[in-house]
Design an enzyme around this catalytic site. Structure first.
Site: not given
Ligand code: BGC
Length: 723
Positions: A269
């Site tokens: 993530d």
């Molecule tokens: C979130 C994810 C997301 C990623 C990319 C993160 O902060 O937890 O769910 O896909 O950002 O935007």
């Protein structure tokens, strides 16, 4: 298939170690535009210490959208990348691209995987024509704590229902020919694992649970997505058993890769590799990089631990290049699967974009799904509205485009159908006055007085209340899950008029509805219904459509009860046992144990009765199919759809079993007065669970089976499993 392998293998062989490492880096779109336009390293790039060369060799882009932009970035990249390896374009297309569907929690309440699949097909189609190759969806984290802002991204609290939706979303995004069908995108299931169990409902917080609990409740939906062929997995921010998921070898390498055989791309993530440092399991970026790649993370999203440290780790002999090769190969394979080596622009098409995005049929489906996602929680004979009634529409959501919810970054609030407009369209000749009453969290005496005056002049008050969309979603947790006080005060003030009041709620989490459900005559939970929200809600309010939504997450009596979920255990001192003591039982002194509205609950404008519930035999054996049936009658005056739910309880297990577990459900449409028999087949497989030694099997013995309209009001029957 053989040529494909040879191709990417030969590309890998031509890559330098630096090129391989950069392939594992994912950067946000501005890095690419910035580097091209300014020709120098500025802003985020400088902060991350990313060089032009890193950008040139990186493997994927996050958050670029629009065919023109994507084609521009890809074109420039292909000119500069030595081996001409195309970029992968990934983005969060969570509940729609520009045609925005209800938030996933609302979709969960539709109990309608077919429509969920269609919504994902449309999201994929709009995203693909805009140049996107991979969506960071579905999010399938099981959720039990409505304080957590991200419950709106999940389909709810049940492992079975979540698994059904996980499969539907993956099918919708990917279809069955990802290589040939340019209108599909690869799916990335997230957040692996158990991100939804953050303590106290506070985002990014600690998760700690037994492996049995993890396997029983939290893992099934991720597994279901992978069984459906989901191409990618994203790690979670949280720790699990003391180790951050992103550096958790047991979770990623042993379980995901070895046990489940997942050989697709695993992405961290956002920033999660570097977060191993503040978590306290890596002393520095080099150690964070080593732990993440050892755990099996292929792509590092938006931090630079890999690009800055993998080479030195190899040179020092701390890291085998085989791990890097393996990660690069997976990324190249995904590019191959998406056909990017043949056509790096894939579906991106500026002309088609205009025809496809927000086209009529897409908006129609958004409206249909929104209608199916709303849940009627209370109705004391005031809904549906009648065209000859004079209505005062009051509240901060009466004329608001904030109906899309979080994770709709490409959706336009301006193009969203507001509730007032939806009502006027549905009932053009009706008297409908509109006033705001208050803002979401503040209000003035003047606003309230104007609303009070308008309400004084009508037959019925329709309140449009809720949370603004930034009160749920990532990093948007609340400890008090009531409506903001100013809205509760508005209800209390209008109540003085003693007129029928209907509340429509727009929000991203189950709320504590005291001051709402007890004070008004009807409550329609509309969640964030998406682009066509105002129309969909108007269809329901005026009875053009009959509510069918059922809660996929319990509404707590109050925040003090959280977590409250239907598939709980009995305890050794259950409150309602026939021999229960008066005092020393499992309960609260001040509130009931039961949620205000249970899982599976939702009303209709008609009513249903259940009769003749029966089992095909008193014993289930491994040989004969076992059937559970019940007759459902529409006892009201209009046609309607019921969602018949089947739950089981293993009365005595090796480990304690939930009081009820959803195993199946069926939609049944009935004309007024009509009766239909609904039959379920139940198998031994559905009675299996994880034992103390984690073995997945069933126990012979007594079971209860329940059929009914929700997890609370269901008819019980007992049978025996014989083995
Ligand atoms: C979130 C994810 C997301 C990623 C990319 C993160 O902060 O937890 O769910 O896909 O950002 O935007």
């Amino acid at each position: 298939m053989k040529t494909v392998k040879t191709n990417i293998q030969s590309i890998l062989e031509q890559m330098t170690l630096d090129e391989k490492i950069s392939q594992l880096l994912q950067l946000a779109a501005p890095f690419f535009n910035g580097s091209k336009e300014s020709g120098q390293i500025t802003g985020p790039m400088a902060e991350m210490g990313i060089s032009d060369e890193d950008v040139r060799n990186s493997g994927s882009v996050l958050g670029a959208a629009g065919a023109k932009e994507v084609i521009h970035i890809q074109e420039a990249h292909l000119k500069e990348n030595r081996l001409g390896i195309p970029l992968l374009f990934m983005a969060d297309i969570i509940h729609g691209y520009k045609t925005i569907f209800p938030v996933p929690l609302a979709i969960g309440c539709s109990w309608n995987p077919e429509l969920a699949q269609k919504s994902a097909e449309i999201a994929a189609k709009e995203a693909a024509v805009s140049g996107i190759h991979v969506t960071f969806a579905p999010m399938v984290d099981l959720v039990r704590d409505p304080r957590w802002g991200r419950v709106m991204e999940s389909t709810g609290e049940d492992p079975f229902l979540n698994s059904v939706f996980a499969r539907a979303f993956v099918r919708g995004f990917q279809g069955d020919d990802l290589t040939g069908d340019k209108e599909k995108v690869a799916a990335c299931v997230k957040h692996f694992a158990a991100y939804g169990a953050a303590e106290g409902g506070r985002d990014y917080n600690t998760v700690d649970m037994s492996e049995r609990q993890l396997r029983e409740y939290y893992l099934p939906a991720y597994k279901a997505a992978l069984d459906e062929g989901c191409q990618m997995v994203m790690t979670a921010f949280n720790i699990l058993d003391g180790i951050p998921s992103t550096g958790n070898k047991k979770l990623m390498r042993d379980l995901l890769r070895e046990e489940w055989g997942f050989d697709g791309v695993l992405i961290s993530d956002w920033g999660a590799v570097k977060e191993l440092i503040p978590h306290g399991t890596a002393a520095n970026k080099a150690e964070a990089a080593l732990k993440a790649i050892t755990a099996g993370v292929d792509i590092e999203m938006m931090t630079s631990c890999y690009v800055h440290h993998l080479k030195e780790l190899v040179e020092k002999g701390n890291l085998n290049t085989a791990l890097i090769d393996e990660a690069v190969l997976r990324i190249l394979r995904l590019k191959e699967t998406l056909g990017l080596f043949d056509n790096p622009y894939r579906g991106a098409n500026v002309k088609r974009e205009k025809e496809v995005i927000r086209c009529e049929s897409h908006l129609e489906l958004s409206r249909e799904l929104a209608v199916k996602s709303c849940v009627l929680l209370k109705n004391e004979g005031v809904l549906p509205l009648k065209p000859d009634q004079k209505i005062a529409l009051i509240g901060p959501f009466a004329q608001s485009g904030d109906l899309l919810g979080a994770w709709s970054w490409l959706g336009s609030k301006e193009d969203t159908v507001q509730l007032y407009d939806g009502l006027k369209e549905r009932a053009p000749h009706s008297h409908i006055s509109v006033s705001q009453g208050c803002d979401i969290e503040t209000g003035t005496e003047e606003q309230r007085n104007a609303a009070f005056k308008a309400a004084g002049e009508v037959d019925i008050i329709v309140l449009a209340l809720g949370e603004s969309s930034n009160m749920s979603g990532e990093a948007s947790c609340r400890s008090d899950i009531r409506l903001p006080q100013v809205q509760l005060d508005l209800i209390a003030k209008l109540k003085e008029l003693n007129k029928p009041m209907v509340t429509v709620l727009f929000n991203g989490r189950p709320l504590d509805l005291h001051g709402v459900a007890d004070e008004t005559d009807a409550v329609l939970e509309a969640w964030y219904p998406g682009s066509e929200g105002g129309r969909a809600v108007a269809d329901l309010l005026y009875g053009e459509a009959v509510p069918t939504g059922r809660l996929s997450m319990s509404f707590p009596y109050s925040a003090g009860q959280i977590p409250v979920y239907y598939n709980q255990f009995n305890t050794g001192r259950p409150k309602d046992a026939p021999d229960a003591q008066e005092y020393y039982v499992s309960r609260y002194l001040d509130i009931p144990n039961e949620p205000l509205f249970p899982f599976g609950f939702g009303l209709s404008y008609t009513s249903f009765s259940y009769s003749d519930a029966k089992l095909s035999a008193a014993h289930m054996t491994l040989e004969t199919p076992f059937k559970v049936s019940v007759c459902v009658t529409n006892t009201g005056e209009i046609p309607g759809e019921e969602i018949v739910q089947l739950y089981v309880r293993d009365i005595t297990g090796e480990v304690v079993r939930p009081l009820k577990e959803l195993k199946a459900f069926q939609h049944v449409f009935l004309q007024a007065g009509e009766t239909k028999e609904v039959t379920f087949t139940l198998t031994e497989e559905q009675l299996r669970y994880h034992h103390a030694d984690l073995a997945y099997k069933s126990d012979a013995g007594s079971f209860a089976v329940y059929v009914g309209p929700n997890s609370r009001d269901a008819v019980e029957m007992i049978f025996n499993l014989e083995k």
